[in-house]
Design an enzyme around this catalytic site. Structure first.
Site, PDB file in Angstrom:
ATOM      1  N   GLY A  36     -16.064  73.941  50.521  1.00 59.07           N
ATOM      2  CA  GLY A  36     -17.013  74.976  50.889  1.00 59.07           C
ATOM      3  C   GLY A  36     -18.295  74.941  50.069  1.00 59.07           C
ATOM      4  CG  LEU A  37     -21.080  73.190  51.414  1.00 62.96           C
ATOM      5  CD1 LEU A  37     -21.195  74.107  52.612  1.00 62.96           C
ATOM      6  CD2 LEU A  37     -22.186  72.170  51.436  1.00 62.96           C
TER       7      LEU A  37
ATOM      8  CB  CYS B 158     -20.922  70.528  54.972  1.00 61.73           C
ATOM      9  SG  CYS B 158     -19.468  71.324  54.239  1.00 61.73           S
TER      10      CYS B 158
ATOM     11  N   GLY C 192     -16.044  56.080  54.465  1.00 61.15           N
ATOM     12  CA  GLY C 192     -14.889  56.552  55.221  1.00 61.15           C
ATOM     13  C   GLY C 192     -13.667  55.688  54.967  1.00 61.15           C
ATOM     14  N   GLY C 193     -12.740  56.203  54.159  1.00 62.42           N
ATOM     15  CA  GLY C 193     -11.454  55.533  53.983  1.00 62.42           C
ATOM     16  C   GLY C 193     -11.515  54.181  53.316  1.00 62.42           C
TER      17      GLY C 193
ATOM     18  CB  THR D  91     -10.492  60.127  49.883  1.00 59.22           C
ATOM     19  OG1 THR D  91     -11.312  60.980  50.693  1.00 59.22           O
ATOM     20  CG2 THR D  91      -9.117  60.743  49.731  1.00 59.22           C
TER      21      THR D  91
END
Ligand code: RRO
Length: 319
Positions: free
Chosen positions: A74-75, A133, A250-251, A273
């Site tokens: 949530g930024l 976002c 991405g990934g 991630t």
């Protein structure tokens, strides 16, 4: 070939290497420098900053999934002014290549954040304008995403130009108009597009029957599960807009996925991630990507960038 290419160009800027950390996964400042020398990376993209302090969403904010992670941070952040005073000096001190990131709830918010960054623009290699976002509103209600609208995307990029640094527009793959929106960002003055932010996702607790996230709604899905989505997004935008530089994200968990994004058309690649499980992931991936480039006899990254659109790697040599 015994050494990897020395630098890469992303739009008008030059990076020492194609690997950067992804926004939101590498702290606000130089936190990761105790795990790896940040100066050795292509760059560090910091968590998105607003013109104001913002508390973010209720915990829990993260939820593991079989092939990645859902988040609804949530930024959260203390805002651009605090970042300039407390975090930027640390990044400068460790010689990191710095990419700031900004967000807002309105076009005016972006303009304000960009204006606050302008005095330190010379310390920034670029500003990533986060238009995508997934957690901009809490609860299960539908939310507005700038990057799902070509005109809003253009308006935000125009407004953000006051930062005075090259702009990378961070876009979403949760739309069937990605090419149109990327073109709109380019026409409005973006130097590159960053593809892709997290995918819209949700998980429910089957005992309570409610969202697993404190926001009470969905979140952004990242990690291995979204990698093929990122490859396709990069491939399609590169095919349609060959003059537009792309930063792929991405990934990415190894040099293999980084190489795929480069072959699809990305000039640089962000690692996100993977860093949560392995704080040194970006440097490991950078080393793996270099080893791949050496194995492939790549003397200049431009030989690999978008090779999937030119008959593949070393197409001429294979003929
Ligand atoms: O803070 C977040 O919840 C967040 C942001 Br700004 C973003 O761009 N992507 C994401 O998955 N989470």
């Amino acid at each position: 070939m015994t050494s990897a290419p020395k630098f890469v160009r992303v739009g008008s800027v030059q990076l020492g290497h194609p690997i950067l950390t992804a926004s939101g996964t590498a702290g606000h400042g130089a936190e990761l420098n105790e795990y790896m020398p940040l100066r050795d990376l292509g760059g560090v993209v910091v968590k998105s900053l607003a013109a104001f302090e913002w508390p973010g969403n209720a915990a829990p904010r993260l939820h593991p999934t079989p092939l990645g992670m859902l988040n609804s941070v949530g930024l959260q952040g203390q805002g651009v002014a605090h970042w300039i005073e407390h975090d930027l000096p640390q990044l400068v001190a460790v010689n990191a290549t710095i990419v700031a990131s900004i967000w807002g709830r309105s076009v005016e918010d972006y303009a304000n954040a960009a204006r606050l960054l302008a005095p330190v623009a010379s310390k920034l290699r670029a500003v990533e304008v986060n238009l995508s976002c997934p957690n901009i509103s809490t609860g299960a209600s539908a939310h507005k995403m700038f990057a799902h609208d070509a005109q809003l995307t253009a308006d935000v990029i125009h407004a953000s130009a006051v930062c005075g640094a090259p702009m990378w527009a961070k876009l979403s793959a949760n739309t069937d108009r990605l090419v149109e929106i990327a073109a709109s960002a380019q026409q409005a003055g973006a130097d590159a597009v960053t593809l892709v932010n997290t995918m819209l996702g949700m998980a429910l607790d089957i005992d309570t029957g409610l969202s697993v996230l404190g926001s009470g709604g969905g979140g952004g899905l990242s990690g291995r599960g979204i990698h093929p989505i990122a490859v396709r997004a990069v491939f399609e935008v590169a095919a349609a807009l060959p003059q537009l530089s792309i930063v792929g994200v991405g990934g990415v968990t190894s040099g293999h996925e980084a190489a795929e994004l480069i072959l699809a058309g990305a000039s640089a690649v962000q690692v996100g991630t993977a860093t949560f499980a392995e704080p040194r992931a970006a440097l490991r991936i950078q080393n793996e990507l270099e080893a791949w480039a050496i194995r492939q006899g790549i003397a200049d990254w431009s030989q690999a960038i978008g090779a999937a659109h030119r008959g593949g790697l070393n197409y001429e040599a294979r003929r």
